[in-house]
Enzyme design. Structure first.
Site, PDB file in Angstrom:
ATOM      1  N   LYS A 280       0.842  -1.298  -0.051  1.00 13.93           N
ATOM      2  CA  LYS A 280      -0.015  -0.032   0.046  1.00 13.93           C
ATOM      3  C   LYS A 280       0.715   1.068  -0.052  1.00 13.93           C
ATOM      4  CE  LYS A 280      -3.651  -2.085   2.628  1.00 13.93           C
ATOM      5  NZ  LYS A 280      -4.851  -2.030   1.849  1.00 13.93           N
ATOM      6  N   ARG A 354     -10.431 -11.366   1.528  1.00 10.82           N
ATOM      7  CA  ARG A 354     -11.186 -12.553   1.001  1.00 10.82           C
ATOM      8  C   ARG A 354     -10.671 -13.789   1.054  1.00 10.82           C
ATOM      9  NH1 ARG A 354     -11.550  -9.157  -4.253  1.00 10.82           N
ATOM     10  NH2 ARG A 354     -11.196  -7.604  -2.804  1.00 10.82           N
TER      11      ARG A 354
END
Length: 504
Positions: A280, A354
């Protein structure tokens, strides 16, 4: 406030709450004010203060008018107490217009803002709506929350003497007791989210969750890295593989009576998210300590189900990992074999939530639940689509709508979202059963929901709640919400559990 050594073992810092049926002496009294729309712009506001005499409320209305106190919902103004009020001061809190019925959510917000305004003032008597004790007490309890702080200083200041007394009608004490329990468990979720990631990592998180669960009488199972390897939990192991602090999966069970419904809860527990190899940007990365907000909410909810004695079985499955870049980190291009055998091509290691949820969902469905709710700070796309305060709810149509409606009824604002079939093709892979992201920029929250749907067992009513924005407030406190962890969606999941239990 707790030190670095005790921050993981302290109780949430909320003012104790009790119910009273007659006004009592207090250091500060909370009363509501509403705009009298029919009396002109310069008229004194209507004072909502059950238990106080008419002459006292008239005096308070005059004071509110003279200082220009706002009647906007949850605005607060502190004034000296007039004669007839056994307190040093009064906090006036806005309730909106007297022409409108005050909603439960407005009462919660007003009581929360008032409780925060009373912080450090000692005992507070809340006079808002004696007939609706629960929203008033819940808002006040949530608003009194103070985030835990890692400090070497002793906290012996006057704030520790704060307490809240809520004025209720006869028979309202049970509602206040229940509200205090809910507020405490929401506070637990907030504290977990706010705990710094060097203190809250998969191992310490699992230990704390297990300790809290045992104290609540829950069944506890903790899978460490070795057990996860033996079980074939490829998603959790891959995401956690880049960290020196190995992953965990915690299972907590509250048992209802035989024959009662079973509900599975699954929460994303990424204790810190760098993005892994798909790292990130540095700006804002410090907020990724909150990427276990779904797990915190699930742990708090199953404990709350036990403390409230809900007559249904709730099984929480909570995967925990730290997503770090290192020589052992998983890579874009890797193919993972998930728990249950599905293979997934990794195209972005920052779509890690996920992957751990998928393993946990398959395991949760092995318990043959009638319903499954998973929740996660899953996608930035949730905030693009719905903003920072509205959770996106996806899943099987009927249950999705039920969850979203209940979420709105408790003030957490869930909104039903579709799972468009045309987006599913974007998850196809040439080298595995599917990929973990689509090549499309659009509909990222919905694509994540479609990914998770692939792992839900046949016949299970399922809802996914994306709380990427709502789980964490990076602005200033407002209403009953503090800065930092909010505890969303604990109250939504509680409402769903109670609704299922009531339906049998």
């Amino acid at each position: 406030m707790p030190t670095a050594q005790s921050i993981l073992t302290h109780s949430p810092d909320l003012a104790p709450i009790e119910a009273v049926t007659t006004p009592v002496d207090a250091d500060v009294v909370v009363v509501g004010i509403a705009a009298d729309a029919g009396a002109g712009e310069d008229a004194a506001p209507v004072v909502v203060a059950p238990g106080l005499e008419g002459g006292v409320t008239a005096a308070l209305a005059a004071v509110a008018r003279s200082v220009g106190a706002s009647t906007k919902v949850a605005s607060t103004t502190r004034v000296p107490a007039p004669d007839g009020v056994s307190a040093g001061s009064v906090v006036l809190v806005g309730l909106g217009s007297s022409d409108d019925e005050v909603s439960d959510e407005s009462l919660r917000r007003a009581a929360g803002a008032a409780a925060r305004a009373c912080r450090g003032l000692g005992s507070a008597l809340v006079l808002l709506d004696a007939e609706r004790a629960e929203p008033v007490a819940l808002g006040a309890g949530l608003g009194s929350f103070r985030p835990a702080k890692v400090t070497s200083k002793n906290d012996d200041d006057d704030e520790n003497s704060d307490s809240l007394k809520v004025f209720v009608a006869e028979g309202g004490a049970d509602a206040v007791t229940r509200a205090a329990t809910v507020a405490e468990c929401v506070g637990l979720a907030r504290d977990l989210v706010n705990t710094p990631p060097n203190l809250l990592f998969p191992g310490s998180f699992a230990d704390r969750a297990a300790e809290l669960a045992r104290d609540a009488g829950l069944e506890v199972e903790v899978l460490d890295e070795e057990a996860l390897t033996e079980g074939g939990y490829g998603g959790i192991l891959a995401v956690g593989g880049g960290s020196s602090r190995g992953p965990r999966m915690v299972r907590l069970t509250h048992r209802g009576a035989e024959g009662r419904p079973t509900v599975a809860l699954v929460g994303k527990g990424i204790t810190f998210d760098t993005g892994g190899i798909s790292i990130k940007p540095a700006a804002g990365m410090e907020q990724m300590t909150m990427d276990m907000g779904g797990a915190a909410a699930v742990v708090a909810t199953v404990i709350l189900a036990a403390r409230l004695g809900l007559d249904l079985t709730v099984v929480a499955t909570v995967p925990m990992a730290e997503n770090m870049p290192s020589a052992t980190a998983y890579r874009p291009g890797d193919v993972l074999t998930m728990y249950g055998g599905t293979t997934v091509e990794v195209q972005n290691t920052d779509a890690e939530g996920r992957l751990i949820l998928a393993d946990a969902i398959v395991r949760a469905c092995e318990d043959s639940p009638s319903y499954l709710i998973d929740t996660a700070t899953l996608t930035g796309a949730q905030m693009v689509a719905l903003g920072k305060k509205t959770p996106g709810v996806m899943g099987t149509d009927e249950f999705r709508d039920r969850v979203a409606e209940l979420s709105r009824s408790v003030g957490e604002g869930g909104w039903p979202m579709p799972l468009p079939e045309e987006l599913r093709d974007g998850l196809d892979s040439e080298v595995a059963d599917m990929t973990n992201v689509t090549p499309n920029r659009w509909g990222g929250m919905l694509s994540a929901g479609l990914f998770l749907r692939e792992f839900v067992g046949e016949g299970v009513e399922w809802a996914h709640i994306d709380v990427a924005g709502p789980a964490y407030n990076d602005g200033g406190p407002e209403g009953y919400l503090p800065k930092g962890g909010t505890g969303v969606p604990v109250r939504t999941m509680l409402a769903v559990l109670e609704d299922i239990a009531a339906a049998g």
